[in-house]
Design a protein around this motif. Structure first.
Motif, short mmCIF file in Angstrom:
data_model
loop_
_atom_site.label_atom_id
_atom_site.label_comp_id
_atom_site.label_asym_id
_atom_site.label_seq_id
_atom_site.Cartn_x
_atom_site.Cartn_y
_atom_site.Cartn_z
N UNK A 173 9.65 -5.61 18.28
CA UNK A 173 9.74 -4.32 17.60
C UNK A 173 8.35 -3.87 17.14
N UNK A 174 8.13 -2.56 17.09
CA UNK A 174 6.83 -2.04 16.63
C UNK A 174 6.99 -0.58 16.24
N UNK A 175 6.05 -0.06 15.47
CA UNK A 175 6.13 1.34 15.07
C UNK A 175 5.01 1.73 14.13
N UNK A 176 5.09 2.97 13.66
CA UNK A 176 4.14 3.53 12.70
C UNK A 176 4.82 3.54 11.33
N UNK A 177 4.13 3.06 10.33
CA UNK A 177 4.68 3.03 8.97
C UNK A 177 4.64 4.43 8.38
N UNK A 178 5.76 5.15 8.46
CA UNK A 178 5.83 6.54 8.02
C UNK A 178 6.19 6.62 6.54
N UNK A 179 5.40 5.99 5.69
CA UNK A 179 5.63 6.08 4.26
C UNK A 179 5.22 7.46 3.75
N UNK A 180 5.73 7.83 2.59
CA UNK A 180 5.53 9.19 2.06
C UNK A 180 4.07 9.49 1.76
N UNK A 181 3.40 8.62 1.05
CA UNK A 181 2.00 8.82 0.72
C UNK A 181 1.76 9.92 -0.30
N UNK A 182 0.50 10.08 -0.69
CA UNK A 182 0.09 11.10 -1.64
C UNK A 182 -1.21 11.73 -1.18
N UNK A 183 -1.79 12.61 -2.01
CA UNK A 183 -3.03 13.29 -1.61
C UNK A 183 -4.24 12.36 -1.65
N UNK A 184 -5.35 12.75 -1.02
CA UNK A 184 -6.57 11.95 -1.11
C UNK A 184 -6.98 11.71 -2.56
N UNK A 185 -7.71 10.63 -2.78
CA UNK A 185 -8.20 10.31 -4.12
C UNK A 185 -9.33 11.26 -4.51
N UNK A 186 -9.33 11.67 -5.77
CA UNK A 186 -10.39 12.54 -6.27
C UNK A 186 -10.13 14.01 -6.06
N UNK A 187 -8.88 14.39 -5.79
CA UNK A 187 -8.54 15.79 -5.52
C UNK A 187 -7.62 16.37 -6.57
N UNK A 188 -6.56 15.66 -6.89
CA UNK A 188 -5.48 16.22 -7.73
C UNK A 188 -5.23 15.37 -8.96
N UNK A 189 -5.33 15.98 -10.14
CA UNK A 189 -5.05 15.28 -11.38
C UNK A 189 -3.58 14.89 -11.44
N UNK A 190 -3.32 13.65 -11.87
CA UNK A 190 -1.95 13.20 -12.05
C UNK A 190 -1.19 12.98 -10.75
N UNK A 191 -1.88 12.79 -9.64
CA UNK A 191 -1.20 12.60 -8.35
C UNK A 191 -0.39 11.31 -8.36
N UNK A 192 0.73 11.34 -7.64
CA UNK A 192 1.62 10.18 -7.54
C UNK A 192 1.53 9.59 -6.14
N UNK A 193 1.50 8.26 -6.06
CA UNK A 193 1.39 7.56 -4.78
C UNK A 193 2.55 6.57 -4.66
N UNK A 194 3.62 6.96 -3.96
CA UNK A 194 4.79 6.08 -3.82
C UNK A 194 4.43 4.76 -3.12
N UNK A 195 5.05 3.69 -3.58
CA UNK A 195 4.86 2.38 -2.97
C UNK A 195 6.01 2.09 -2.00
N UNK A 196 5.66 1.65 -0.79
CA UNK A 196 6.65 1.26 0.21
C UNK A 196 6.67 -0.26 0.31
N UNK A 197 7.87 -0.83 0.32
CA UNK A 197 8.02 -2.29 0.38
C UNK A 197 8.68 -2.71 1.68
N UNK A 198 8.17 -3.78 2.26
CA UNK A 198 8.73 -4.37 3.47
C UNK A 198 8.54 -5.87 3.36
N UNK A 199 9.00 -6.60 4.39
CA UNK A 199 8.91 -8.06 4.29
C UNK A 199 8.77 -8.69 5.67
N UNK A 200 7.83 -9.64 5.77
CA UNK A 200 7.71 -10.43 6.99
C UNK A 200 8.89 -11.41 7.04
N UNK A 201 9.68 -11.33 8.10
CA UNK A 201 10.78 -12.28 8.26
C UNK A 201 10.62 -13.13 9.52
N UNK A 202 9.77 -12.69 10.43
CA UNK A 202 9.36 -13.49 11.59
C UNK A 202 7.87 -13.24 11.76
#
Length: 276
Positions: A173-202
């Motif tokens: 299996x393979x793919x692109x990690x399409x997490x939500x993300x946030x704006x670049x650093x140093x641009x927007x005050x109070x920006x939120x950066x969601x964390x995506x969790x995954x796990x190595x199982x093999x």
């Protein structure tokens, strides 16, 4: 009244051309010196040693732009965290000059320092964003930060306007990690950066990269990412070492004809792909 003949006119023209040539040579030498200084500065700020853990391998590669004077602020970093995890970051500072290369060093150090306070990727990027805004600089940064817990195989990541990561597992299996993300650093005050969790199982690989690897005159970002998915997928199934995959991806960036820096950070887990 004296009158210049053809020979006099030719001598004046040759003298003028000689002066222009000398000026152009001086400018080229100055630009070359600035580029060499920026490359030396940038390479000096990249980490020498990368962390390891049982069943975990980390490898990285960096090359400056293929063409022109586009030496910028791409970086990669990997380091042990106080809680026993491994932190990985990759990013790109806006601009292609000595200022960008120097600012890259500041951002890298800030991420390391703040990671001693919190290693939760979303919170870490939010704190770094606030710090950069307080500096009042006009530069901004795209970045991805990843935290791996070697004991559990849990992978946490957050992205600030950066190119998505690529994953692949030994079971095909393979793919692109399409997490939500946030704006670049140093641009927007109070920006939120969601964390995506995954796990190595093999066994599997997780690839962080900058846009110089996947974007250029030959390919769009999306096309380049899809090719990296294929390369990472084949490498994961074949059990290719992290060093070999990182080297192969940098060679791939040469085919793209990248006009920007290119950096790659490969995380390989040998133990019991990534469940996304």
């Amino acid at each position: 009244m004296p009158h210049k003949g053809p020979l006099g006119d030719a001598d004046e023209l040759l003298a003028r051309l000689g002066s222009l040539t000398a000026e152009a040579r001086e400018r080229a030498e100055l630009q070359r010196s600035q580029v060499e200084l920026a490359i030396a500065l940038q390479r000096g700020m990249l980490p020498g040693d990368l962390p390891t853990a049982p069943g975990i391998r980390v490898a990285a590669r960096y090359v400056p732009a293929c063409y022109g004077l586009n030496v910028g602020g791409d970086w990669y970093d990997a380091f042990p965290l106080p809680d026993g995890g491994i932190g990985l970051s990759i990013g790109d500072v806006q601009g292609h000059n000595i200022e960008a290369a120097a600012f890259m060093g500041q951002v890298r150090v800030a991420l390391r320092a703040l990671a001693s306070v919190t290693s939760e990727p979303g919170e870490l990027l939010a704190r770094t964003n606030g710090l950069l805004l307080s500096l009042g600089t006009d530069l901004f940064v795209t970045c991805t930060f990843v935290r791996l817990d070697p004991a559990t195989g849990v992978l946490e990541s957050a992205r600030a306007g950066h190119v998505p990561c690529v994953w692949a597992t030994a079971d095909g299996r393979s793919g692109i990690a399409r997490d939500e993300g946030g704006p670049p650093l140093g641009v927007q005050e109070g920006a939120v950066y969601p964390t995506t969790r995954s796990r190595f199982t093999t066994g599997g690989v997780f690839v962080l990269l900058t846009d110089g690897v996947v974007e250029g005159p030959s390919l769009t970002v999306d096309e380049g990412l899809e090719l990296v998915v294929r390369l990472a997928g084949a490498a994961a199934v074949a059990g290719v070492e992290a060093e070999s995959l990182a080297a192969g991806l940098i060679r791939f960036s040469d085919l793209v004809g990248h006009e920007d820096d290119a950096a790659v950070l490969v995380l390989r887990h040998d133990g019991p792909g990534i469940r996304l």
